[in-house]
Design a protein around this motif. Structure first.
Motif, PDB file in Angstrom:
ATOM      1  N   ILE A  33       0.845  -1.094   0.027  1.00 32.80           N
ATOM      2  CA  ILE A  33      -0.015  -0.007   0.135  1.00 32.80           C
ATOM      3  C   ILE A  33       0.879   1.240   0.122  1.00 32.80           C
ATOM      4  O   ILE A  33       0.623   2.110  -0.647  1.00 32.80           O
ATOM      5  N   VAL A  34       1.944   1.163   0.720  1.00 33.67           N
ATOM      6  CA  VAL A  34       2.537   2.469   1.067  1.00 33.67           C
ATOM      7  C   VAL A  34       3.589   2.935  -0.227  1.00 33.67           C
ATOM      8  O   VAL A  34       4.020   3.691  -0.553  1.00 33.67           O
ATOM      9  N   PHE A  35       3.626   1.657  -1.258  1.00 29.27           N
ATOM     10  CA  PHE A  35       4.564   1.972  -2.291  1.00 29.27           C
ATOM     11  C   PHE A  35       3.882   2.787  -3.298  1.00 29.27           C
ATOM     12  O   PHE A  35       4.656   3.647  -4.164  1.00 29.27           O
ATOM     13  N   LEU A  36       2.368   2.739  -3.206  1.00 30.11           N
ATOM     14  CA  LEU A  36       1.602   3.469  -4.259  1.00 30.11           C
ATOM     15  C   LEU A  36       1.878   4.745  -4.695  1.00 30.11           C
ATOM     16  O   LEU A  36       2.204   5.407  -5.637  1.00 30.11           O
ATOM     17  N   PRO A  37       1.632   5.750  -3.336  1.00 30.50           N
ATOM     18  CA  PRO A  37       2.014   7.116  -3.500  1.00 30.50           C
ATOM     19  C   PRO A  37       3.499   7.688  -3.849  1.00 30.50           C
ATOM     20  O   PRO A  37       3.743   8.649  -4.541  1.00 30.50           O
ATOM     21  N   PHE A  38       4.485   6.305  -3.301  1.00 31.31           N
ATOM     22  CA  PHE A  38       5.820   6.801  -3.812  1.00 31.31           C
ATOM     23  C   PHE A  38       5.865   6.576  -5.360  1.00 31.31           C
ATOM     24  O   PHE A  38       6.557   7.578  -5.925  1.00 31.31           O
ATOM     25  N   ALA A  39       5.606   5.608  -5.912  1.00 26.86           N
ATOM     26  CA  ALA A  39       5.715   5.464  -7.242  1.00 26.86           C
ATOM     27  C   ALA A  39       4.854   6.393  -8.007  1.00 26.86           C
ATOM     28  O   ALA A  39       5.439   7.060  -9.307  1.00 26.86           O
TER      29      ALA A  39
END
Ligand SMILES: C=C(C[SeH])C(=O)N1CCC[C@H]1C(=O)O
Ligand SMILES: [Zn+2]
Length: 597
Positions: free
Chosen positions: A422-428
């Motif tokens: 989940i946390v990866f999505l806003p980073f990407a």
């Protein structure tokens, strides 16, 4: 007449495709030689080979213009011509092409060879990103040590790439225009063959944002409990250096002291792997065995002989994990600087997923040996890893002992998956929103760092540990920015891998909606030939059809949608809402007070 030129066209394109395979083989070998032994000499050779091949591509491109391929009847033939009618960076005049290759090569070798000094021993200045700095972020819980490593790395790998990057943007945009695009942003998005790609990314983010905000609030509370409110505020963004990863793109290294039910037995895969004397080779053999259990293809002999799976001690290499197709139907390799731990166990499956895709579509014409879209290629290995990281599978292979799940352990498991996925999505999302702005010119070189952090603050709710200035260039401290690798592919992958996983789990009889004994979080498709055959049928297509056809072949859906991910994490979402209600934690974040513009 039309018929003759279509038949001539077919003969021509088959010959052209064969020549393209030989060219791509040469290019891959030169690229491999350089990235597996970074020397001036190998860099010069690599650029020489690239230049020579770009001349041949230009020649071939001129020839394709002689055919009226847009009118051909045969869909595949038209699609092949369409792809060959796009010349790419080779459209640049030789001098500019060479300059562009030098800019990217300069950034990439700066990234790969950057070293920083140790926090405690200022005379020890040989710390590399892998394995040294990665280990600091995995283990240290000293905010000052983490701040030091964060700052040193961003000032070395990031800021020093700034001039090359500015020139790369200019030259790459010129190449984009020569290919008929407004800028590189439009060129990158054209790979997804849908007119509203950027709107689709925004829609997916709207769908996932409520879940992310709940997880972000919960983690901020746990970090404030640990480090105190002078370091982690009650309502602001989370300082980026406290999340267990240089880029705060996955937070799995802070799981041990933030998981929901700490008194539940900790599942420490890394410890179990070390206790059982795992080696990098064993990680690869286990991954290969999983793919074979699905009736997919075994790694060929050359793979085991030619791959580099540990960091060499006698030379500099590009450590960032990568999978290579040499386009001759036999030679496929992985290069990575493995360490024996959970994170690299995941990465190994990720890279093996690329190799499996290469193997499944190797019969296709060279021009179709690609993912249905770039996100598909990134999703294959991760989809398998969703089964591998299930408690059921970890028990099967002896990495986890003990009894079956209870409610609390399941929440801990979903939390562990959530702080990765989940946390990866806003980073990407941030990384390419930033670069779209750069390529479009809405972000000038002076704005690079301000716009980068403004996006990370707004979307990811993280802030730099110290003030930043316009002379810093933090974006390039991330491999893909220094190596000219598009990143929306990972954003797409982290969404569609849950659509793939859900479909495969149903085919394996491992997931039945509403059946509490067949939950998605417990699914392990290991040894399911039924699931494997469906996956193989989709992978074999390569990029021969538009990706909605490939998506439909496996999942029955024709669009990328967040419903798979949201269904997988629903129990966690409900738990987080209740927990944040209980603690009264503020949901969301106010703008950062750190001076970064
Ligand atoms: C493992 C690779 C090579 Se394609 C990678 O770059 N990944 C895999 C997940 C996201 C992204 C990253 O490390 O930033
Ligand atoms: Zn990948």
């Amino acid at each position: 007449d039309l018929e003759a030129s279509e038949q001539e066209g077919r003969e021509y394109i088959i010959h052209l495709d064969k020549m393209a395979g030989i060219r791509k083989n040469k290019a891959s070998l030169a690229e491999w030689a350089y990235t597996s032994n970074i020397t001036e000499e190998n860099e010069v050779k690599r650029i020489q080979v690239q230049l020579e091949l770009s001349k041949q591509e230009k020649q071939a491109w001129e020839e394709t213009k002689m055919y009226r391929w847009q009118d051909f009847q045969d869909f595949s033939l038209r699609r092949m011509f369409k792809k060959y009618s796009q010349l790419g960076v080779s459209a640049l005049p030789d001098e500019k092409y060479k300059l562009l290759m030098q800019c990217v090569s300069g950034m990439e070798s700066n990234y790969a060879t950057s070293k920083i000094c140790d926090y405690k021993n200022a005379t020890k200045c040989d710390l590399a990103l892998e394995p040294d700095i990665t280990e600091i972020f995995a283990k240290s819980q000293d905010p000052e040590e983490l701040k030091h490593a964060w700052l040193e790395w961003h000032n070395t790998a990031g800021s020093r790439a700034r001039n090359n990057f500015t020139q790369y943007v200019e030259l790459d945009n010129e190449a984009a225009k020569l290919n008929g695009f407004k800028d590189v942003a439009e060129w990158w998005q054209s790979e997804y063959e849908v007119p509203d790609f950027e709107q689709q990314l925004a829609k997916l983010w709207e769908d996932v944002k409520p879940l992310y905000q709940q997880l972000h609030a919960y983690v901020r509370k746990r970090l404030r409990d640990k480090y105190g409110e002078n370091i982690v505020s009650a309502k602001g963004p989370i300082p980026a250096h406290l999340l267990g990863n240089m880029w705060a793109q996955t937070w799995n290294n802070i799981e041990s002291f933030t998981r929901p039910y700490p008194d539940k037995k900790e599942i420490d895969i890394t410890k179990a792997m070390k206790d059982q004397n795992y080696t990098p080779l064993k990680m690869f053999q286990m991954s290969d065995e999983f793919f074979r259990s699905l009736n997919l293809t075994a790694m060929p002999e050359k793979f085991w002989n030619n791959s580099i799976i540990e960091k060499p001690t006698d030379r500099e290499i590009v450590c960032h994990a990568s999978a290579w197709d040499f386009y001759d139907g036999e030679d496929f390799r992985i290069k990575q600087c493995s360490t024996v731990d959970y994170e690299y166990f995941q990465t190994t499956h990720h890279e093996m997923g690329h190799i499996q895709y290469f193997l499944q579509y190797k019969h296709q014409p060279v021009v179709f040996r690609d993912g249905a879209n770039p996100g598909f290629h990134e999703a294959v290995g991760d989809t398998i890893a969703l089964s591998v990281s299930s408690p059921k599978h970890l028990r099967r292979v002896g990495l986890v002992s003990g009894d079956a799940e209870d409610e609390q352990t399941e929440i801990n498991q979903l939390y562990k998956m959530g702080i990765d996925k989940i946390v990866f999505l806003p980073f990407a999302y941030t990384l390419d929103l930033f670069r779209y702005g750069v390529f479009r010119g809405t972000t000038s070189a002076d704005d690079y760092n301000c716009h980068y952090w403004r996006l990370r603050d707004a979307l990811q709710g993280v802030e730099p540990p110290v003030p930043r200035s316009k002379d810093d260039f933090d974006a390039a401290a991330k491999y893909h920015v220094s190596a000219d690798v598009e990143y929306a592919r990972y954003y797409v992958s982290f969404i569609i891998q849950f659509q793939f996983h859900r479909a495969l789990c149903q085919l394996a009889g491992e997931y039945v909606p509403e059946d509490l004994t067949k939950k998605l979080v417990d699914c392990d498709i290991y040894q399911s030939v039924n699931a494997g055959n469906a996956l193989s049928n989709m992978l074999k297509m390569g990029s021969s059809k538009p990706w909605p056809d490939a998506m439909e072949a496996l999942t029955g859906q024709r669009a990328m949608r967040a419903d798979g991910l949201l269904e997988y994490f629903r129990p966690l979402h409900e738990w987080l809402q209740a927990e944040n209600q209980r603690t009264g934690e503020f949901i969301g974040w106010e703008p950062s007070k750190i001076q970064y513009c």
